[in-house]
Scaffold this active site. Structure first.
Site, PDB file in Angstrom:
ATOM      1  N   CYS B  32     -10.653 -14.549  -3.001  1.00  0.00           N
ATOM      2  CA  CYS B  32     -11.366 -14.061  -1.802  1.00  0.00           C
ATOM      3  C   CYS B  32     -11.167 -12.546  -1.614  1.00  0.00           C
ATOM      4  O   CYS B  32     -10.067 -12.100  -1.259  1.00  0.00           O
ATOM      5  CB  CYS B  32     -10.863 -14.839  -0.584  1.00  0.00           C
ATOM      6  SG  CYS B  32     -11.350 -14.140   0.995  1.00  0.00           S
ATOM      7  N   CYS B  35     -10.319 -11.418   1.966  1.00  0.00           N
ATOM      8  CA  CYS B  35      -8.913 -11.732   2.295  1.00  0.00           C
ATOM      9  C   CYS B  35      -8.006 -10.594   1.814  1.00  0.00           C
ATOM     10  O   CYS B  35      -7.049 -10.213   2.503  1.00  0.00           O
ATOM     11  CB  CYS B  35      -8.467 -13.034   1.626  1.00  0.00           C
ATOM     12  SG  CYS B  35      -9.430 -14.466   2.118  1.00  0.00           S
TER      13      CYS B  35
END
Lengths: 295, 111
Positions: B32, B35
């Site tokens: 991700c 993230c």
């Protein structure tokens, strides 16, 4: 030209030639430790690197423009502080003009003042930043634009030594301001959004069907290798057919429901252009006038 | 994120639901990008509220039971718990101030 700047420009040249900017220059997914090492290696403030990489979005030409504009031995922390103040204060773009409440405006001004104090070397306690943020929590009667503008300056209310990425945090509420203003202009509400979401689902279904039909046709004609068939969703054939299907749907069934999405896409592109230009202005301001940290 | 403890299905109940102080959990995944972009912000918040709240990381791919149990549909997702009760939940990228304000409200209530 300093050695630091020459080596950075050489790095940008290499990234440009190789077409792999993200592996040579920091970008949004680069770990913080690597961003810090890059900043140290090139004698740049970490907060400045965060800003440049955010607005460059992988475009080496933007990196080059920013680095070439830097005066020798520039204080790049000062660029960040001036950029924060610009985004708060600018009469057209700035968050300050979106806030009617004079107390909230003064609280926003105080955050810029804290940054200027810090850059002059005056100690600013962690509690001062925390209190400054707390004073900008929106009250229940704030409208969406005003609340996002307050959140925008609160986003920057952290010590840049400890939290060098906070200037770029201002982009999230900046988007929220623009989206709220577009929503207000279009009298956008939850029922329109629900209808727009449903329309998007129909468009996605039509685009997928178009792409799958194109793949099936190519498969029957033996135009796809087994490797291409394994990763068919990322293949150019699938992607192009998907985009064509989406465009066909939008042409065949035009709708006012697309206006919000169309305008927000334009607004985000404008935001990045304005942020980039604002950053360049702050860089150029270093050589245009004696360095001042007064507020 | 060396200074933030990573938790898993095996200790989620003990560390989060059984905690006696507010807890922020950052549900993340190795693949991700957003993230990773949020990681420095989460580290800052962990430092800022050290001693007042605890911040944990959880990789949703390594902890499928918690992912399903908490209904995590995407990452990053942030959840704030107090005495085992989920108080706030956010999805997507946001400023550290927004996340900090939510945590601080829970810290103030807990105090």
């Amino acid at each position: 030209m300093s050695q630091n700047r020459s080596s950075l420009l050489a790095l940008i040249d290499n990234a440009e030639r190789s077409g792999k900017a993200d592996s040579a220059l920091p970008f949004y997914a680069t770990p913080a430790s690597e961003i810090a090492a890059f900043a140290s290696q090139h004698a740049l403030d970490i907060s400045f690197v965060y800003l440049v990489m955010t607005f460059a979005t992988g475009d080496t030409a933007v990196w080059r423009r920013m680095i070439e504009a830097l005066p020798e031995d520039a204080d790049t922390r000062l660029v960040t502080v001036r950029w924060i103040s610009w985004l708060w204060d600018d009469p057209e773009i700035g968050f300050r003009a979106r806030i009617q409440d004079s107390v909230m405006r003064a609280n926003g001004d105080a955050i810029c003042a804290l940054h200027h104090r810090a850059i002059r070397g005056e100690p600013v306690a962690r509690s001062a930043w925390r209190q400054a943020r707390a004073k900008l929590l929106p009250s229940g009667d704030s409208d969406a634009v005003e609340a996002a503008a307050a959140e925008g300056i609160a986003a920057a209310a952290w010590d840049l030594d400890r939290s060098p990425g906070v200037a770029t945090d201002m982009i999230y509420p900046w988007k929220a301001i623009l989206f709220a203003e577009i929503g207000r202009d279009l009298e956008w509400d939850t029922s329109k959004q629900k209808a727009a979401d449903e329309r998007r689902n129909h468009m996605v279904a039509a685009a997928r069907a178009h792409a799958e039909a194109a793949v099936e046709k190519a498969r029957k004609l033996g135009e796809l290798s087994s490797e291409q068939l394994e990763n068919v969703a990322t293949s150019p054939l699938y992607q192009n057919a998907y985009n064509q299907g989406a465009n066909d749907f939008l042409t065949q069934f035009p709708s006012e429901l697309d206006r919000y999405g169309d305008r927000t896409r334009v607004a985000v592109a404008d935001l990045y252009r304005q942020g980039r230009e604002g950053l360049l202005q702050q860089i150029e301001s270093l050589s245009a006038a004696p360095v001042s940290t007064a507020t | 994120m060396a200074n933030i403890e990573k938790i898993t299905d095996a200790n989620f109940s003990e560390k989060v639901l059984g905690a006696d102080r507010p807890v922020l959990v950052d549900f993340t995944a190795a693949w991700c990008g957003p993230c990773k972009a949020m990681a420095p912000a989460v580290e800052d918040i962990a430092r800022e509220y050290d001693g007042e709240a605890t911040v944990y990381l959880m990789d949703i791919d390594e902890s499928p039971d918690t992912r399903h149990g908490q209904g995590i549909m995407g990452v990053p997702t942030f959840m704030i718990f107090n005495h085992g009760e989920m108080i706030e939940r956010f999805s997507g990228s946001m400023s550290r101030s927004k996340l900090a304000a939510a945590l601080e409200a829970v810290v103030a209530d807990a105090g």
